[in-house]
Motif scaffolding. Structure first.
Motif, PDB file in Angstrom:
ATOM      1  N   LYS A   8      -9.864 -29.293  10.549  1.00 32.24           N
ATOM      2  CA  LYS A   8      -8.152 -28.929   8.963  1.00 32.24           C
ATOM      3  C   LYS A   8      -9.626 -28.805   7.999  1.00 32.24           C
ATOM      4  O   LYS A   8     -10.680 -30.127   7.537  1.00 32.24           O
ATOM      5  CB  LYS A   8      -7.929 -30.594   9.139  1.00 32.24           C
ATOM      6  N   ALA A  10      -9.936 -29.988   4.444  1.00 29.24           N
ATOM      7  CA  ALA A  10      -9.796 -31.231   4.064  1.00 29.24           C
ATOM      8  C   ALA A  10      -9.628 -30.386   2.484  1.00 29.24           C
ATOM      9  O   ALA A  10      -9.181 -31.131   1.362  1.00 29.24           O
ATOM     10  CB  ALA A  10     -11.307 -32.410   4.019  1.00 29.24           C
ATOM     11  N   ASN A  11     -10.899 -30.017   2.158  1.00 25.18           N
ATOM     12  CA  ASN A  11     -10.710 -29.174   0.379  1.00 25.18           C
ATOM     13  C   ASN A  11     -11.496 -28.049   1.002  1.00 25.18           C
ATOM     14  O   ASN A  11     -12.388 -27.404   1.748  1.00 25.18           O
ATOM     15  CB  ASN A  11     -11.659 -30.323  -0.295  1.00 25.18           C
ATOM     16  N   LYS A  12     -11.691 -27.606  -0.474  1.00 19.42           N
ATOM     17  CA  LYS A  12     -11.988 -25.798  -0.721  1.00 19.42           C
ATOM     18  C   LYS A  12     -11.662 -25.082  -2.024  1.00 19.42           C
ATOM     19  O   LYS A  12     -10.278 -26.018  -2.634  1.00 19.42           O
ATOM     20  CB  LYS A  12     -11.069 -25.018   0.195  1.00 19.42           C
ATOM     21  N   ILE A  18     -14.479 -28.643   2.594  1.00 18.57           N
ATOM     22  CA  ILE A  18     -15.092 -29.596   3.682  1.00 18.57           C
ATOM     23  C   ILE A  18     -14.070 -29.203   5.108  1.00 18.57           C
ATOM     24  O   ILE A  18     -12.858 -28.865   4.616  1.00 18.57           O
ATOM     25  CB  ILE A  18     -14.958 -30.935   2.910  1.00 18.57           C
ATOM     26  N   ASP A  20     -12.837 -31.488   8.555  1.00 21.02           N
ATOM     27  CA  ASP A  20     -12.451 -32.337   9.120  1.00 21.02           C
ATOM     28  C   ASP A  20     -12.943 -31.863   9.984  1.00 21.02           C
ATOM     29  O   ASP A  20     -11.738 -31.822  10.732  1.00 21.02           O
ATOM     30  CB  ASP A  20     -11.806 -33.096   8.352  1.00 21.02           C
ATOM     31  N   GLY A  25     -16.367 -34.652   8.148  1.00 19.29           N
ATOM     32  CA  GLY A  25     -16.650 -33.548   7.121  1.00 19.29           C
ATOM     33  C   GLY A  25     -17.833 -33.040   7.087  1.00 19.29           C
ATOM     34  O   GLY A  25     -18.357 -33.793   6.919  1.00 19.29           O
ATOM     35  N   ASP A  27     -19.572 -29.932   4.907  1.00 17.84           N
ATOM     36  CA  ASP A  27     -19.828 -29.346   3.856  1.00 17.84           C
ATOM     37  C   ASP A  27     -20.177 -27.834   3.980  1.00 17.84           C
ATOM     38  O   ASP A  27     -21.599 -27.366   4.472  1.00 17.84           O
ATOM     39  CB  ASP A  27     -20.366 -29.688   2.503  1.00 17.84           C
ATOM     40  N   ASN A  41      -4.685 -26.469   2.660  1.00 15.99           N
ATOM     41  CA  ASN A  41      -5.286 -27.512   2.868  1.00 15.99           C
ATOM     42  C   ASN A  41      -4.597 -28.820   3.921  1.00 15.99           C
ATOM     43  O   ASN A  41      -3.850 -28.551   3.663  1.00 15.99           O
ATOM     44  CB  ASN A  41      -5.699 -28.122   1.353  1.00 15.99           C
ATOM     45  N   GLY A  42      -5.381 -28.297   4.570  1.00 15.79           N
ATOM     46  CA  GLY A  42      -4.402 -30.231   5.996  1.00 15.79           C
ATOM     47  C   GLY A  42      -4.136 -28.811   6.905  1.00 15.79           C
ATOM     48  O   GLY A  42      -3.801 -29.994   7.540  1.00 15.79           O
ATOM     49  N   GLU A  44      -5.583 -26.043  10.236  1.00 13.41           N
ATOM     50  CA  GLU A  44      -6.729 -26.302  11.183  1.00 13.41           C
ATOM     51  C   GLU A  44      -7.078 -24.710  11.034  1.00 13.41           C
ATOM     52  O   GLU A  44      -6.348 -23.909  10.240  1.00 13.41           O
ATOM     53  CB  GLU A  44      -5.476 -26.552  12.592  1.00 13.41           C
TER      54      GLU A  44
END
Length: 203
Positions: A8, A10-12, A18, A20, A25, A27, A41-42, A44
């Protein structure tokens, strides 16, 4: 070494994210091209991974498709091109566009990318042109480059005949008749000789 990661988002940001994967996580660096293909985010995502191991770092570079990863690795093989510069190039040009640019020897397109000067652009063309010509996603680029060369040869032929005093309409007709010879790679001098023969027969 990782070849692919699925998890998933997580952050971009525009140059890294990132991912997950099972609570871990990762990087991951990436190009703008890959960033534009990521879900929100969140959600897949699956990324093809290039792993770069150094004494002081373990870097992961992610790609939305295999073509971009392949081109990234080719770029790394060019003298003076590191991961960040390679990603910068792929942020400005898709793999197919880059193949097209290299096959056409388009310096202007390469130097329009931030951080790529004329010498670097010339080195990219010299070192990669022959390596990318057989890539499947570069097929249209090869055809376009060949069409450019054929068109240039026909222009040179027509210019030579017009400078010899022949009318443009006649020259254009004869040049069209000689297109098969141009496609076969017959040299300009021989093309002029063949054109003169054809024009003498049509008088």
């Amino acid at each position: 070494m990782f070849a692919r990661l699925r998890g998933k988002v997580a952050n971009k940001s525009v140059d890294r994210m990132i991912l997950d994967v099972g609570g871990v996580g990762y990087d991951i660096m990436m190009s703008l091209n890959t960033y534009n293909q990521l879900p929100e985010n969140g959600e897949e995502a699956t990324l093809h991974i290039h792993t770069r191991i150094r004494e002081d770092a373990f870097d992961l570079v992610g790609f939305a498709d295999l073509e971009e990863r392949e081109m990234f690795r080719l770029l790394l093989g060019v003298s003076g091109i590191g991961p960040r510069v390679a990603l910068n190039i792929l942020s400005g040009l898709s793999p197919a566009e880059l193949v097209d640019t290299l096959m056409r020897e388009n310096l202007a397109s390469l130097t329009s990318i931030s951080g790529i000067g004329k010498r670097t652009a010339e080195r990219l063309i010299v070192e990669l042109r022959d390596k990318v010509k057989d890539l499947e996603y570069g097929l249209n680029a090869q055809e376009a480059a060949q069409a450019d060369r054929l068109g240039e040869t026909l222009k040179q032929l027509q210019s030579a005949l017009i400078n010899m005093g022949y009318k443009a309409a006649t020259v254009e007709k004869v040049a069209t008749m000689l297109k098969p010879e141009v496609e076969d790679g017959v040299e300009l001098g021989e093309l002029v000789r063949l054109a003169l023969q054809k024009m003498m027969k049509t008088r």
